[in-house]
Design an enzyme around this catalytic site. Structure first.
Site, mmCIF file in Angstrom:
data_model
loop_
_atom_site.group_PDB
_atom_site.id
_atom_site.type_symbol
_atom_site.label_atom_id
_atom_site.label_comp_id
_atom_site.label_asym_id
_atom_site.label_seq_id
_atom_site.Cartn_x
_atom_site.Cartn_y
_atom_site.Cartn_z
ATOM 1 N N TYR A 118 38.324 40.056 40.963
ATOM 2 C CA TYR A 118 39.069 39.616 42.141
ATOM 3 C C TYR A 118 38.365 38.438 42.817
ATOM 4 O O TYR A 118 38.990 37.430 43.156
ATOM 5 C CB TYR A 118 39.219 40.778 43.120
ATOM 6 C CG TYR A 118 39.877 40.406 44.413
ATOM 7 C CD1 TYR A 118 41.259 40.271 44.495
ATOM 8 C CD2 TYR A 118 39.124 40.172 45.563
ATOM 9 C CE1 TYR A 118 41.867 39.915 45.686
ATOM 10 C CE2 TYR A 118 39.722 39.823 46.754
ATOM 11 C CZ TYR A 118 41.096 39.701 46.811
ATOM 12 O OH TYR A 118 41.693 39.342 47.993
ATOM 13 N N ALA A 119 37.049 38.563 43.008
ATOM 14 C CA ALA A 119 36.282 37.488 43.633
ATOM 15 C C ALA A 119 36.338 36.218 42.793
ATOM 16 O O ALA A 119 36.472 35.108 43.324
ATOM 17 C CB ALA A 119 34.834 37.930 43.842
ATOM 18 N N ALA A 120 36.252 36.361 41.474
ATOM 19 C CA ALA A 120 36.310 35.196 40.592
ATOM 20 C C ALA A 120 37.660 34.507 40.690
ATOM 21 O O ALA A 120 37.746 33.271 40.750
ATOM 22 C CB ALA A 120 36.034 35.624 39.150
ATOM 23 N N ALA A 121 38.734 35.291 40.710
ATOM 24 C CA ALA A 121 40.075 34.711 40.793
ATOM 25 C C ALA A 121 40.288 34.009 42.129
ATOM 26 O O ALA A 121 40.875 32.920 42.184
ATOM 27 C CB ALA A 121 41.123 35.797 40.585
ATOM 28 N N LYS A 122 39.818 34.615 43.221
ATOM 29 C CA LYS A 122 39.977 33.994 44.531
ATOM 30 C C LYS A 122 39.144 32.721 44.655
ATOM 31 O O LYS A 122 39.567 31.743 45.278
ATOM 32 C CB LYS A 122 39.595 34.992 45.630
ATOM 33 C CG LYS A 122 40.591 36.119 45.812
ATOM 34 C CD LYS A 122 41.950 35.598 46.260
ATOM 35 C CE LYS A 122 42.908 36.736 46.580
ATOM 36 N NZ LYS A 122 44.221 36.248 47.051
ATOM 37 N N SER A 166 40.740 34.900 50.334
ATOM 38 C CA SER A 166 39.917 36.012 50.814
ATOM 39 C C SER A 166 38.478 35.551 50.976
ATOM 40 O O SER A 166 38.036 34.593 50.342
ATOM 41 C CB SER A 166 39.982 37.180 49.827
ATOM 42 O OG SER A 166 39.052 38.172 50.174
ATOM 43 N N ASP A 171 59.422 37.710 39.852
ATOM 44 C CA ASP A 171 58.023 37.960 39.504
ATOM 45 C C ASP A 171 57.325 36.609 39.429
ATOM 46 O O ASP A 171 57.613 35.795 38.545
ATOM 47 C CB ASP A 171 57.948 38.678 38.159
ATOM 48 C CG ASP A 171 56.543 39.172 37.843
ATOM 49 O OD1 ASP A 171 55.588 38.608 38.405
ATOM 50 O OD2 ASP A 171 56.406 40.095 37.027
#
Length: 353
Positions: free
Chosen positions: A197-201, A184, A105
């Site tokens: 998701y956008a913030a993390a990418k 992404s 993991d």
């Protein structure tokens, strides 16, 4: 100081644009020469060692096959060991010199240290580290009532890439190796219903841009960004980057233009072996950069009209093999609105874009 900033605001932007316009051909020529040289004399991966996280399906699986065609030695990392066995056998038949599978993991630093140490103990080196793990979602942020999965999203999409890189870097220095990141288009073109998701990418891309400066040329960094990818989108289905087949449901139809996972994986590996700093697929997404800089309101209007129009019910979800994360509840919004995460498997999680 205010006067200085006012003067700079007036003169620096137009001066920079004029300079760039005249210098662009001169900048492109050496880049083109370097690209051609690296295409012919790029990394020969025959016998070299590649660690691939999130390798049990989707993009990670296809990347394993691309490196197998180049006769590399593979270390396939995922939580689903049973999935890795079949992929390892396929990779051997396709030409991989040797394949090791490790169940781990990647959001846990100690497990990252374990699979990197196992790689070094067996092969004695690491040449490429390919991080592909991701977890996508679809929900309107303001409608979420259960935030217990927020840290999971950020752990997978950010720390799931950082920890393997941290542990592998000392060995990549020895081989002048390379880190390849599966990012992404949402890192610079955030879409509705994908806020975390956008913030993390975006954080991921900025981290590796900074790391690139720190590493100089001792370890290469390739950032791969993709838009919609899949093999069955015309029928309403698409293959998530780590492989879970999902069905997109919404109360109105959404037409999507994308490309196959195999093509993105092929370009990603080819770009990494050439030493490219960036791999983009499909390349037509680049046009949105111009709108983002020069006409951001156009994107705002487009998203409002095409994706999240007023008066449309906000009922959208991924359905398929979804389940709770490690026994934790899925994100929920007030009924009948439900926001679901794409399925999580640390062979990677599901991810949309």
């Amino acid at each position: 100081m205010d006067l200085i900033n006012s003067v700079l605001n007036l003169f620096v932007p137009p001066a920079s644009l004029i300079t760039l316009a005249f210098s662009w051909p001169a900048l492109c020529f050496p880049h083109a020469c370097e690209w051609l040289y690296n295409t012919v004399y790029g990394d020969n991966m025959d016998g070299k060692v590649v660690i691939i996280t999130g390798a049990s399906s989707g993009i990670g699986e296809q990347i394993a096959y691309e490196y197998a065609l180049r006769r590399a030695c593979l270390v396939l990392v995922a939580r689903r060991e049973h999935r890795l066995r079949g992929i390892a056998e396929n990779a051997r038949r396709m030409g991989a010199r040797h394949v090791m599978i490790v169940a781990a993991d990647v959001v846990k630093e100690d497990e990252c240290r374990r699979f990197v140490n196992e790689t070094i103990n067996f092969y004695g080196r690491v040449d490429h580290l390919v991080n592909t793990v991701s977890l996508g979602h679809t929900f309107y942020f303001e409608e979420v009532t259960d935030t217990s999965v927020f840290p999971v999203l950020l752990d997978i999409n950010f720390w799931g890439n950082i920890y393997p890189t941290l542990v592998a870097l000392p060995y990549l220095h020895r081989t002048n190796g390379r880190v390849i990141i599966n990012a992404s288009v949402e890192s610079w073109l955030p879409l509705p219903r994908m806020s975390l998701y956008a913030a993390a990418k975006a954080a991921l891309v900025n981290f590796y841009e900074t790391l690139r400066f720190e590493l100089r040329d001792e370890v290469g960094v390739t950032i791969a960004t993709h838009g919609w990818i899949g093999s069955e989108m015309t029928s309403g289905k698409f293959m998530l980057e780590e492989g879970a087949e999902m069905q997109w449901k919404e109360e109105r139809e959404m037409n999507v233009i994308g490309g196959p996972v195999e093509e993105f994986a092929r370009l990603m590996v080819a770009g990494a072996c050439r030493g490219d700093a960036y791999v983009k697929y499909p390349s037509w997404y680049d046009v949105f950069l111009l709108y983002r800089v020069f006409a951001p309101n156009v994107l705002n209007w487009a998203f409002r009209l095409l994706i999240a129009p007023q008066g449309t019910k906000r009922t959208s979800s991924y359905v398929g093999t979804g389940r709770s994360l490690e026994g934790r509840p899925m994100l929920e919004a007030p009924s009948p609105r439900t926001a679901l995460l794409a399925p999580y498997s640390f062979s990677g999680g599901g991810q949309l874009s």
